[in-house]
Write an enzyme that holds these catalytic residues in place. Structure first.
Site, PDB file in Angstrom:
ATOM      1  N   ASP A 170      40.546  31.873  35.496  1.00  0.00           N
ATOM      2  CA  ASP A 170      39.310  31.891  34.731  1.00  0.00           C
ATOM      3  C   ASP A 170      39.269  32.978  33.656  1.00  0.00           C
ATOM      4  OD1 ASP A 170      39.324  33.589  36.899  1.00  0.00           O
ATOM      5  OD2 ASP A 170      37.502  32.807  37.792  1.00  0.00           O
ATOM      6  N   HIS A 227      36.865  37.473  37.818  1.00  0.00           N
ATOM      7  CA  HIS A 227      35.741  38.082  38.524  1.00  0.00           C
ATOM      8  C   HIS A 227      36.249  39.088  39.549  1.00  0.00           C
ATOM      9  CE1 HIS A 227      34.397  33.940  37.333  1.00  0.00           C
ATOM     10  NE2 HIS A 227      33.537  34.712  36.693  1.00  0.00           N
ATOM     11  N   ASP A 253      42.059  37.117  39.021  1.00  0.00           N
ATOM     12  CA  ASP A 253      40.891  36.295  38.740  1.00  0.00           C
ATOM     13  C   ASP A 253      39.963  37.105  37.830  1.00  0.00           C
ATOM     14  OD1 ASP A 253      39.212  33.802  40.228  1.00  0.00           O
ATOM     15  OD2 ASP A 253      37.943  35.424  39.444  1.00  0.00           O
ATOM     16  N   HIS A 258      35.679  36.476  46.969  1.00  0.00           N
ATOM     17  CA  HIS A 258      34.345  37.077  46.944  1.00  0.00           C
ATOM     18  C   HIS A 258      33.726  37.178  48.333  1.00  0.00           C
ATOM     19  CE1 HIS A 258      34.154  37.209  42.650  1.00  0.00           C
ATOM     20  NE2 HIS A 258      34.167  35.899  42.495  1.00  0.00           N
TER      21      HIS A 258
END
Length: 370
Positions: A268, A182, A180, A143
């Protein structure tokens, strides 16, 4: 059996932050998590390593640490103003420079060590010292923007590793596949104009960040067409992830013809993760790993490197990670998933799988992959 590297360091487990409840800092009437810290805590990673100790898989891997990434490496992605501010805050008790990225005293050194693990793992694969490698990097990195850390990510681990490899002439063409849950907004932003780095993000739509990850963001300038976002609705499950890999990811990677495949490996998307709703299982990650290993074998002499990103279930991340490293190493050391039967019963029904498949067809046509 492969020469598989496992890069880790106890000091990365010591990264600390403030009190959170889910993805939000506590405040008012919000009670903090029982652990009293970030959802991104050391236990998921420590328990992965511990499980591999218990099963014997760790002994079949080439385990090592690495040096902290130096300023020259970091500066290939992050401006001096950000690095200086990070170091000052780290030396004076810690703080938070971006969004949801708290750190304590010495956080700068831990973050540069996390980068160093990824740098060393990628270099070892590209130099032929290892067949493939896994970096247990913490804090994570996908991120992090050049000047703005966010989403628990303080430095752009994989992006720095790739820029370092480019600068040293170790490889020219890269694929970064981010599974991931996200969106990998930092990786996307850093390589958005680079035609040699194909970035692919499979993520839960509008999870985090809520304003990035749309399917129509394809790259800019010379990098037009070299970015692919695959946003999936909640509840997609095992079958949908594998269909995305087969029908979109596989042909896109083959068309790019990379020198190495790099995975932003978050867990996740798993069934019981507190920050997602995607219903993937340990076997999902096993099968996706098997697919990318086949791609790497066909396209780039098996060169594959993974870096640990998210994954917040202390009970299940270890089994997901073990499944991935079983496949990478081909060591034949297995950890049975104790939740497999229950999680198989949680998968979407046939009607919903068909709905997700129609969505994949639309995206496949949009990307024009064959």
């Amino acid at each position: 059996m492969n020469k598989t590297g496992f890069f880790w360091d106890e000091k990365c487990f010591w990264h600390s932050g403030g009190n959170y409840a889910g993805k939000l800092p506590v405040g008012g009437l919000v009670q903090p998590l029982a652990a009293g810290g970030l959802p991104e805590n050391p236990e998921t990673k420590r328990r992965l390593k511990n499980l591999m100790d218990v099963t014997g898989l760790l002994g079949a891997l080439r385990t090592q640490s690495a040096a902290e990434a130096d300023r020259e490496m970091l500066a290939r992605v992050h401006p001096a103003s950000f690095l200086d501010a990070f170091k000052r805050a780290s030396d004076t008790g810690g703080g938070e420079l971006g969004l949801r990225t708290p750190f304590g005293q010495g956080g700068y050194e831990i973050a540069t060590l996390s980068v160093g693990l990824s740098v060393a793992a990628l270099e070892a694969v590209l130099k032929g010292d290892l067949d493939n490698a896994y970096a247990l990097s913490r804090p994570p990195g996908h991120h992090c923007l050049p000047e703005f850390p966010n989403g628990f990510c303080l430095l752009a681990n994989l992006a720095i590793a790739i820029r370092n490899a480019q600068a040293k002439g170790l490889a020219k063409r890269f694929v970064v596949l981010d599974w991931d849950v996200h969106h990998g907004n930092g990786t996307e932003a850093i390589f958005i104009e680079d035609p040699d780095v194909l970035t692919i993000s499979i993520h839960q739509e509008r999870n985090y960040p809520t304003d990035t990850g749309d399917v129509d963001v394809r790259g800019e300038g010379a990098g037009a067409g070299a970015n692919m976002n695959i946003p999936l609705p909640p509840g997609a499950g095992n079958a949908t992830y594998l269909e995305v890999m087969e029908r979109i990811v596989d042909p896109a990677i083959r068309a790019h013809e990379p020198d190495v495949i790099v995975i932003a490996c978050g867990y996740d998307a798993a069934v019981n993760d507190p920050l997602s709703c995607m219903l993937a299982t340990a076997d999902t990650f096993r099968q996706m790993t098997r697919m990318v290993m086949e791609l790497a074998g066909d396209l780039c002499d098996g060169r594959l490197m993974m870096a640990h990103e998210g994954g917040y279930s202390e009970s299940y991340v270890p089994f997901c990670g073990h499944a991935v490293l079983e496949e990478m190493s081909e060591a034949g050391i297995h950890a049975a998933d104790p939740l497999a039967e229950n999680f198989a019963a949680s998968q979407p029904n046939d009607r919903m799988v068909r709905v997700y498949s129609d969505l994949i067809t639309e995206m496949r046509d949009f990307f024009n992959v064959k």
